[in-house]
Scaffold this motif. Structure first.
Motif, PDB file in Angstrom:
ATOM      1  N   TRP A 129       0.826  -1.215   0.000  1.00  0.00           N
ATOM      2  CA  TRP A 129       0.000   0.000   0.000  1.00  0.00           C
ATOM      3  C   TRP A 129       0.854   1.256   0.000  1.00  0.00           C
ATOM      4  N   GLN A 164      -9.145  -7.894  -1.105  1.00  0.00           N
ATOM      5  CA  GLN A 164     -10.005  -7.021  -0.293  1.00  0.00           C
ATOM      6  C   GLN A 164     -10.737  -7.759   0.817  1.00  0.00           C
ATOM      7  N   TYR A 167      -8.331  -7.996   3.756  1.00  0.00           N
ATOM      8  CA  TYR A 167      -7.467  -6.854   4.081  1.00  0.00           C
ATOM      9  C   TYR A 167      -8.240  -5.793   4.866  1.00  0.00           C
ATOM     10  N   GLU A 168      -8.354  -5.999   6.162  1.00  0.00           N
ATOM     11  CA  GLU A 168      -9.056  -5.049   7.033  1.00  0.00           C
ATOM     12  C   GLU A 168      -8.087  -3.974   7.532  1.00  0.00           C
ATOM     13  N   VAL A 169      -8.530  -2.720   7.468  1.00  0.00           N
ATOM     14  CA  VAL A 169      -7.687  -1.588   7.856  1.00  0.00           C
ATOM     15  C   VAL A 169      -8.480  -0.620   8.726  1.00  0.00           C
ATOM     16  N   PHE A 173      -5.892   4.681   8.121  1.00  0.00           N
ATOM     17  CA  PHE A 173      -5.408   4.168   6.844  1.00  0.00           C
ATOM     18  C   PHE A 173      -6.285   4.722   5.713  1.00  0.00           C
ATOM     19  N   PHE A 188     -12.444   1.129  -0.838  1.00  0.00           N
ATOM     20  CA  PHE A 188     -12.760   0.709   0.524  1.00  0.00           C
ATOM     21  C   PHE A 188     -14.242   0.389   0.662  1.00  0.00           C
ATOM     22  N   ARG A 196     -13.997   0.376  10.755  1.00  0.00           N
ATOM     23  CA  ARG A 196     -12.916  -0.187   9.967  1.00  0.00           C
ATOM     24  C   ARG A 196     -13.396  -0.483   8.549  1.00  0.00           C
ATOM     25  N   PHE A 199      -9.781  -3.059   2.276  1.00  0.00           N
ATOM     26  CA  PHE A 199      -9.053  -2.329   1.237  1.00  0.00           C
ATOM     27  C   PHE A 199      -8.790  -3.201   0.013  1.00  0.00           C
ATOM     28  N   ARG A 234       0.256 -11.245   7.103  1.00  0.00           N
ATOM     29  CA  ARG A 234      -0.883 -10.996   7.992  1.00  0.00           C
ATOM     30  C   ARG A 234      -1.415 -12.289   8.591  1.00  0.00           C
TER      31      ARG A 234
END
Length: 256
Positions: A129, A164, A167-169, A173, A188, A196, A199, A234
């Protein structure tokens, strides 16, 4: 052992590979094709794994090159083998040299391989990212142009990366991306808890490529987090593992 881009595979004079974690000699959490020089795996195992990757690409081990990655927009130009101990600090490599495999090291970040088949110039970018937001893709394309490539003739392939749905942000972010460009909000979707979001790194990479004038783009569609054939930073962190394996994804120009 490898996944390939159908778009790149159709181009004569080029070999490439998005390597899975299968087909190597490492054990435990690194099983089995760990290419991470910076991992805590046995160096001899990493060296053998890289030797096998080089063989799959048809080059000598010393001609499989990766950089010391720092999540930057910086690009190294390769004209021959370099000492792994003094490899350049960069997040992309470009070359017009035959039989020189250039690659990136990843474990969730986005590997992007490039080729201009007419100019015979190739590139490999590490687009996590931070690098993608910071311009590493655009820098790679510009560096290829300096070697004679034409961006309208460049073909790009997005390799296995965290997708996606995995991919938790956090909201900080999201704000960083929207502050850079309000249209980035499209990448998003709400995660459903604690403000949250999820992404879409692959979508963001594709948009940056298209905006830079690269329109021939392939995507393997593989999610490194949910697909156990691939290493995932992750996933390893969520499991409380002490370290994680890394992939090398690479491309090489065959000699004419």
């Amino acid at each position: 052992m490898t996944t390939a881009s159908s778009l790149l595979s159709a181009i004569p004079g080029v070999r490439h590979a998005f390597f899975s974690r299968e087909g190597g000699v490492s054990g435990g959490i690194y099983e089995s094709l760990n290419a991470g020089i910076g991992s805590k795996d046995y160096p001899s195992n990493v060296a053998e794994n890289r030797r096998r990757m080089a063989a799959a690409l048809g080059v000598e081990p010393r001609r499989l090159l990766t950089a010391f990655q720092i999540h930057s927009p910086d690009v190294a130009v390769a004209t021959g083998p370099w000492d792994p101990a003094s490899r350049p600090r960069a997040d992309a490599i470009v070359t017009a040299t035959e039989n020189l495999a250039i690659g990136v090291t990843v474990a969730d970040c986005g590997p992007v391989l490039f080729v201009d088949p007419n100019a015979r110039v190739i590139g490999a970018a590490h687009a996590g990212w931070k690098g993608a937001l910071g311009g590493v893709l655009e820098s790679t394309i510009a560096a290829m142009e300096r070697l004679g490539a034409v961006r309208a003739g460049i073909v790009a392939a997005i390799g296995p990366l965290i997708r996606q749905h995995s991919y938790e942000v956090g909201h900080e972010f999201v704000e960083r991306f929207i502050d850079a460009d309000a249209t980035n909000a499209q990448f998003f979707v709400p995660a459903g808890r604690d403000n949250r979001a999820m992404f879409d790194l692959a979508g963001f990479i594709r948009m940056r490529l298209e905006n830079a004038g690269v329109l021939m783009i392939d995507d393997t569609g593989i999610d490194t987090y949910s697909d156990e054939r691939f290493f995932s930073y992750r996933r390893s962190m969520h499991r409380g593992e002490p370290d994680y394996g890394r992939h090398v994804h690479a491309i090489v120009l065959e000699a004419e």
